[in-house]
Design a protein around this motif. Structure first.
Motif, PDB file in Angstrom:
ATOM      1  N   LEU A 120      -2.317   3.750   2.821  1.00 52.03           N
ATOM      2  CA  LEU A 120      -3.503   4.610   2.709  1.00 52.03           C
ATOM      3  C   LEU A 120      -3.121   6.061   2.973  1.00 52.03           C
ATOM      4  O   LEU A 120      -2.241   6.337   3.786  1.00 52.03           O
ATOM      5  CB  LEU A 120      -4.577   4.171   3.711  1.00 52.03           C
ATOM      6  N   ARG A 121      -3.803   6.991   2.299  1.00 49.58           N
ATOM      7  CA  ARG A 121      -3.518   8.405   2.520  1.00 49.58           C
ATOM      8  C   ARG A 121      -4.305   8.948   3.709  1.00 49.58           C
ATOM      9  O   ARG A 121      -5.511   8.741   3.806  1.00 49.58           O
ATOM     10  CB  ARG A 121      -3.864   9.240   1.278  1.00 49.58           C
ATOM     11  N   MET A 153       5.795   4.785   0.836  1.00 50.57           N
ATOM     12  CA  MET A 153       5.008   5.992   1.131  1.00 50.57           C
ATOM     13  C   MET A 153       3.993   6.248   0.011  1.00 50.57           C
ATOM     14  O   MET A 153       4.357   6.209  -1.169  1.00 50.57           O
ATOM     15  CB  MET A 153       5.964   7.193   1.219  1.00 50.57           C
ATOM     16  N   PRO A 154       2.745   6.492   0.342  1.00 50.31           N
ATOM     17  CA  PRO A 154       1.763   6.694  -0.727  1.00 50.31           C
ATOM     18  C   PRO A 154       1.954   8.050  -1.425  1.00 50.31           C
ATOM     19  O   PRO A 154       2.543   8.967  -0.840  1.00 50.31           O
ATOM     20  CB  PRO A 154       0.434   6.668   0.019  1.00 50.31           C
ATOM     21  N   THR A 155       1.460   8.149  -2.641  1.00 52.42           N
ATOM     22  CA  THR A 155       1.481   9.436  -3.351  1.00 52.42           C
ATOM     23  C   THR A 155       0.633  10.432  -2.580  1.00 52.42           C
ATOM     24  O   THR A 155      -0.534  10.147  -2.286  1.00 52.42           O
ATOM     25  CB  THR A 155       0.888   9.264  -4.772  1.00 52.42           C
ATOM     26  N   PRO A 156       1.181  11.596  -2.246  1.00 55.64           N
ATOM     27  CA  PRO A 156       0.366  12.576  -1.520  1.00 55.64           C
ATOM     28  C   PRO A 156      -0.838  13.017  -2.353  1.00 55.64           C
ATOM     29  O   PRO A 156      -0.835  12.865  -3.580  1.00 55.64           O
ATOM     30  CB  PRO A 156       1.328  13.747  -1.303  1.00 55.64           C
ATOM     31  N   LEU A 158      -6.090   2.728  11.635  1.00 60.59           N
ATOM     32  CA  LEU A 158      -6.181   2.019  10.358  1.00 60.59           C
ATOM     33  C   LEU A 158      -5.354   0.736  10.415  1.00 60.59           C
ATOM     34  O   LEU A 158      -5.766  -0.317   9.908  1.00 60.59           O
ATOM     35  CB  LEU A 158      -5.703   2.918   9.212  1.00 60.59           C
ATOM     36  N   ALA A 159      -4.189   0.828  11.060  1.00 57.65           N
ATOM     37  CA  ALA A 159      -3.329  -0.358  11.185  1.00 57.65           C
ATOM     38  C   ALA A 159      -4.018  -1.421  12.033  1.00 57.65           C
ATOM     39  O   ALA A 159      -3.933  -2.624  11.749  1.00 57.65           O
ATOM     40  CB  ALA A 159      -1.982   0.028  11.792  1.00 57.65           C
ATOM     41  N   GLY A 160      -4.703  -0.970  13.076  1.00 55.37           N
ATOM     42  CA  GLY A 160      -5.421  -1.911  13.938  1.00 55.37           C
ATOM     43  C   GLY A 160      -6.502  -2.657  13.163  1.00 55.37           C
ATOM     44  O   GLY A 160      -6.767  -3.829  13.411  1.00 55.37           O
ATOM     45  N   GLN A 161      -7.134  -1.979  12.239  1.00 57.16           N
ATOM     46  CA  GLN A 161      -8.238  -2.599  11.496  1.00 57.16           C
ATOM     47  C   GLN A 161      -7.769  -3.350  10.243  1.00 57.16           C
ATOM     48  O   GLN A 161      -8.314  -4.401   9.919  1.00 57.16           O
ATOM     49  CB  GLN A 161      -9.252  -1.513  11.098  1.00 57.16           C
ATOM     50  N   PHE A 162      -6.767  -2.793   9.570  1.00 59.77           N
ATOM     51  CA  PHE A 162      -6.402  -3.360   8.256  1.00 59.77           C
ATOM     52  C   PHE A 162      -4.986  -3.928   8.198  1.00 59.77           C
ATOM     53  O   PHE A 162      -4.596  -4.484   7.170  1.00 59.77           O
ATOM     54  CB  PHE A 162      -6.537  -2.284   7.163  1.00 59.77           C
ATOM     55  N   GLY A 163      -4.215  -3.737   9.256  1.00 59.19           N
ATOM     56  CA  GLY A 163      -2.825  -4.201   9.254  1.00 59.19           C
ATOM     57  C   GLY A 163      -1.877  -3.049   8.922  1.00 59.19           C
ATOM     58  O   GLY A 163      -2.257  -2.092   8.255  1.00 59.19           O
ATOM     59  N   ARG A 164      -0.645  -3.197   9.419  1.00 65.64           N
ATOM     60  CA  ARG A 164       0.349  -2.115   9.284  1.00 65.64           C
ATOM     61  C   ARG A 164       0.652  -1.762   7.838  1.00 65.64           C
ATOM     62  O   ARG A 164       0.731  -0.599   7.458  1.00 65.64           O
ATOM     63  CB  ARG A 164       1.660  -2.533   9.975  1.00 65.64           C
ATOM     64  N   GLU A 165       0.835  -2.822   7.020  1.00 66.30           N
ATOM     65  CA  GLU A 165       1.249  -2.579   5.629  1.00 66.30           C
ATOM     66  C   GLU A 165       0.176  -1.803   4.867  1.00 66.30           C
ATOM     67  O   GLU A 165       0.461  -0.813   4.196  1.00 66.30           O
ATOM     68  CB  GLU A 165       1.506  -3.930   4.958  1.00 66.30           C
TER      69      GLU A 165
END
Ligand code: PEP
Length: 252
Positions: free
Chosen positions: A203-204, A1-4, A191-198
């Motif tokens: 990304l925030r 999980m990214p830093t909020p 975002l997952a569609g463009q850059f991948g799930r991971e």
């Protein structure tokens, strides 16, 4: 999980002196917070003073806009080269710029590319109008806007996306946590569609629109909401600090 992340968009408010004072207050209350990233976005003319006021603390600084060229005959504009060294973030495509300065997704796309290439982290804003939501086309509008704003982007490191329904900005009428979660989840799927799930899960994705100390807890508890872009309440040091502290407690 990214830093909020909680970002304060001061819009066209505060003199240089007032901005320095507000930043100084926030440094006092939030300067040591690291579990939530805090970003102050004052007007251009106050960036240097605000950067000075928070220097050495955990608080970061952002601009509210920038041009997509480094220099040239663009009277009144501010370039990424000028921002580097003053701030780490830049808000791009805010609905007020789209509405009042005719910024299109194509223009925003050029700015996003330029910010990423320059080492500035874009806080890209997307959101539907009230008429769009009333017609049930909020997902289609946000999908089209996000795709066009990110066209051709392949390395999104540092990118932040803020879902900001236009009808919620400055109105006191925030989206419900369920509405905000549904749209932020859509943003993450895109975002997952463009850059991948991971990459997408790192990304925030922020919610913006009438965020207050009273509603941040529920909003920040949603699985796809990694913080907020705060307008009005960010001008009040106590309220903004409260929003950050609540986010810290929700997402420790
Ligand atoms: C904004 O300006 O991005 C914003 C969300 O404003 P407010 O919090 O005042 O609705």
């Amino acid at each position: 999980m990214p830093t909020p992340l909680i970002a304060g968009n001061w819009k066209m408010n505060t003199t240089v002196q007032e901005a320095a004072l507000l930043a100084g207050h926030l440094r006092g209350s939030l300067g040591g917070v690291t579990s939530v990233e805090v970003v102050l976005c004052p007007p251009f003319v106050s960036l240097a003073e605000v950067a000075r006021a928070v220097q050495g603390s955990a608080i970061k600084v952002g601009a509210q806009n920038m041009h997509h060229e480094d220099k040239g005959a663009f009277t009144g504009e501010v370039s990424p080269l000028m921002l580097l060294g003053l701030c780490q973030y830049v808000i791009l495509g805010h609905s007020e710029r789209r509405r009042d300065f005719a910024e299109t997704d194509a223009v925003v796309n050029r700015k996003v590319h330029k910010a990423l290439a320059s080492g500035l982290r874009p806080i890209l804003c997307v959101g539907e109008l009230l008429a769009d939501r009333q017609a049930g086309r909020e997902e289609a509008v946000v999908t089209a806007s996000l795709k066009a704003s990110l066209e051709g982007v392949t390395s999104p490191d540092g990118l932040v996306v803020a879902y900001e329904p236009v009808w919620a900005i400055g109105t006191g009428l925030a989206a419900t946590p369920q509405q905000a979660q549904a749209m932020c989840a859509l943003v993450r799927r895109l975002l997952a569609g463009q850059f991948g799930r991971e990459q997408a899960s790192a990304l925030r994705v922020l919610y913006g629109g009438s965020v207050t100390p009273a509603n941040i807890q529920e909003l920040a508890s949603q699985p796809d909401i990694d913080g907020g872009l705060v307008g009005g309440a960010s001008l009040n040091a106590a309220q903004f600090a409260d929003i950050v502290r609540t986010t810290v407690s929700v997402r420790p």
